[in-house]
Design a protein around this motif. Structure first.
Motif, short mmCIF file in Angstrom:
data_model
loop_
_atom_site.label_atom_id
_atom_site.label_comp_id
_atom_site.label_asym_id
_atom_site.label_seq_id
_atom_site.Cartn_x
_atom_site.Cartn_y
_atom_site.Cartn_z
N TYR A 104 74.33 51.60 9.68
CA TYR A 104 74.13 50.28 10.29
C TYR A 104 72.70 49.80 10.05
CZ TYR A 104 72.06 53.30 13.87
OH TYR A 104 71.31 54.25 14.53
N THR A 105 72.51 48.53 10.32
CA THR A 105 71.18 47.92 10.26
C THR A 105 70.78 47.54 11.68
OG1 THR A 105 71.59 46.99 8.07
CG2 THR A 105 69.83 45.99 9.36
N ARG A 106 69.58 47.88 12.08
CA ARG A 106 69.09 47.52 13.41
C ARG A 106 68.73 46.03 13.44
NH1 ARG A 106 67.81 52.16 16.43
NH2 ARG A 106 67.71 54.07 15.18
N CYS A 107 69.27 45.34 14.40
CA CYS A 107 69.03 43.90 14.49
C CYS A 107 68.22 43.53 15.72
CB CYS A 107 70.37 43.16 14.52
SG CYS A 107 71.39 43.44 13.07
N GLY A 108 67.53 44.50 16.30
CA GLY A 108 66.73 44.24 17.49
C GLY A 108 67.35 44.85 18.74
N ALA A 109 66.71 44.63 19.86
CA ALA A 109 67.17 45.22 21.12
C ALA A 109 66.92 44.25 22.27
CB ALA A 109 66.45 46.54 21.38
N THR A 110 67.66 44.45 23.33
CA THR A 110 67.47 43.66 24.54
C THR A 110 67.38 44.58 25.74
OG1 THR A 110 68.28 41.72 25.75
CG2 THR A 110 69.92 43.37 25.13
N GLN A 111 66.89 44.05 26.84
CA GLN A 111 66.81 44.79 28.11
C GLN A 111 67.73 44.08 29.10
OE1 GLN A 111 64.43 47.04 27.10
NE2 GLN A 111 63.95 45.65 25.41
N TYR A 112 68.57 44.84 29.76
CA TYR A 112 69.52 44.27 30.71
C TYR A 112 69.07 44.63 32.12
CZ TYR A 112 74.10 43.24 32.85
OH TYR A 112 75.11 42.72 33.64
N LEU A 113 68.66 43.64 32.89
CA LEU A 113 68.22 43.84 34.26
C LEU A 113 69.35 43.41 35.19
CD1 LEU A 113 65.61 43.46 32.47
CD2 LEU A 113 64.49 42.62 34.53
N ALA A 114 69.65 44.23 36.19
CA ALA A 114 70.78 43.90 37.06
C ALA A 114 70.53 44.35 38.48
CB ALA A 114 72.06 44.55 36.54
N ALA A 115 71.12 43.62 39.42
CA ALA A 115 71.10 43.96 40.84
C ALA A 115 72.53 43.94 41.34
CB ALA A 115 70.23 42.98 41.61
N LEU A 116 72.92 45.01 41.99
CA LEU A 116 74.29 45.17 42.51
C LEU A 116 74.28 45.05 44.02
CD1 LEU A 116 77.31 46.32 42.15
CD2 LEU A 116 76.25 48.53 42.66
N ASP A 117 75.09 44.16 44.56
CA ASP A 117 75.29 44.09 46.00
C ASP A 117 76.27 45.21 46.35
OD1 ASP A 117 76.36 43.49 48.59
OD2 ASP A 117 75.67 41.43 48.39
N VAL A 118 75.78 46.23 47.03
CA VAL A 118 76.59 47.43 47.23
C VAL A 118 77.75 47.20 48.18
CG1 VAL A 118 74.60 48.91 46.75
CG2 VAL A 118 75.16 48.35 49.11
N ASP A 119 77.70 46.14 48.98
CA ASP A 119 78.78 45.89 49.94
C ASP A 119 79.90 45.03 49.38
OD1 ASP A 119 77.71 47.32 52.21
OD2 ASP A 119 76.19 45.75 52.33
#
Length: 261
Positions: A104-119
């Motif tokens: 494969y060829t690397r096409c870059g990267a991203t960061q995934y930020l998330a917040a989960l409401d546990v209820d």
């Protein structure tokens, strides 16, 4: 086990490798297998982990949370690669798995930020070019801008000790921005107590295995589309691990911990 059997059979010409494998498989002791672990090294491990587990049970400082108090679990899934395969992925067929080109060829990267409401199980997330205080604060703004949380009595944010939200300075910064926000830090090496990690594992299995995306933009669209679809049927995780279970777990580790000391 195959390597062990190969080594043993090489020194015992009269016994085949497959015979050695069968003997080893039946034996009660399997020295080629092992599990690793890490003893808690945070002197306040029980206190920090316990209050997080209490929050999952909707308790804070020994008192039940009110109906207008919420618990969020937040983190970053970093460096998600967009990989364009040398040849197109072949879809699965009856009796055959999908075929994915190894090169494969690397096409870059991203960061995934998330917040989960546990209820509720609902997820709020965003993609960023990099992690850091500013990107994390954008996630906080995104969530706290929702009326449910903006008008809440208190909103507890459970986080690890990453540099984006580490220590008292982060707690003071976010509390100044949102007076009803309470930042709650996990002990070091306790990501297994952060419920958003369960969601990240679902994301990894369902859309990031394999990482077959022609661009970062395509990867980010897939992440956010999945998040939107997930929220349509979101349910809270059946979390059952409690403070009392943690104390019992640590009690069982004490003899081994004393030996290690």
């Amino acid at each position: 086990m195959v390597k062990v059997a190969r080594g043993l059979s090489a020194g015992l010409a009269a016994i085949s490798r497959s015979s050695v494998q069968r003997v080893l498989a039946r034996d009660a002791l399997k020295p080629w297998q092992f599990r690793s672990w890490l003893y808690p090294r945070d002197p306040h491990f029980i206190e920090k982990a316990g209050r997080v587990l209490d929050l999952y049970a909707r308790i804070w400082d020994g008192k039940p949370l009110a109906h207008d108090e919420y618990v969020l679990s937040a983190d970053e899934k970093t460096s998600i690669q967009a990989r364009r395969r040398r040849h197109l992925t072949q879809p699965a067929k009856p009796g055959e798995p999908a075929r994915v080109e190894a090169e494969y060829t690397r096409c870059g990267a991203t960061q995934y930020l998330a917040a989960l409401d546990v209820d509720t199980g609902r997820v709020f997330g965003r993609c960023e070019a990099k992690t850091g205080i500013v990107p994390f604060d954008r996630l906080v703004d995104q969530v706290m801008g929702v009326e449910l949380y903006r008008s809440a009595r208190r909103v507890f944010w459970i986080v690890d000790n990453g540099s984006s939200h580490r220590g008292l300075p982060a707690a003071q910064r976010l509390c100044k921005r949102y007076p009803n926000l309470v930042l709650v830090h996990l002990p070091v090496h306790a990501s297994w107590l952060n419920q958003v990690e369960i969601y990240f594992s679902i994301v990894h299995r369902q859309i990031l295995t394999p990482t077959d995306f022609p661009s970062v933009a395509a990867l980010e669209r897939q992440l956010l589309t999945f998040q939107s679809q997930y929220n349509c049927t979101a349910r809270p995780f059946g979390w059952r691990y409690t403070r009392s279970m943690l104390l019992e777990h640590l009690r069982k580790l004490e003899p081994a911990n004393n030996m290690a000391a």
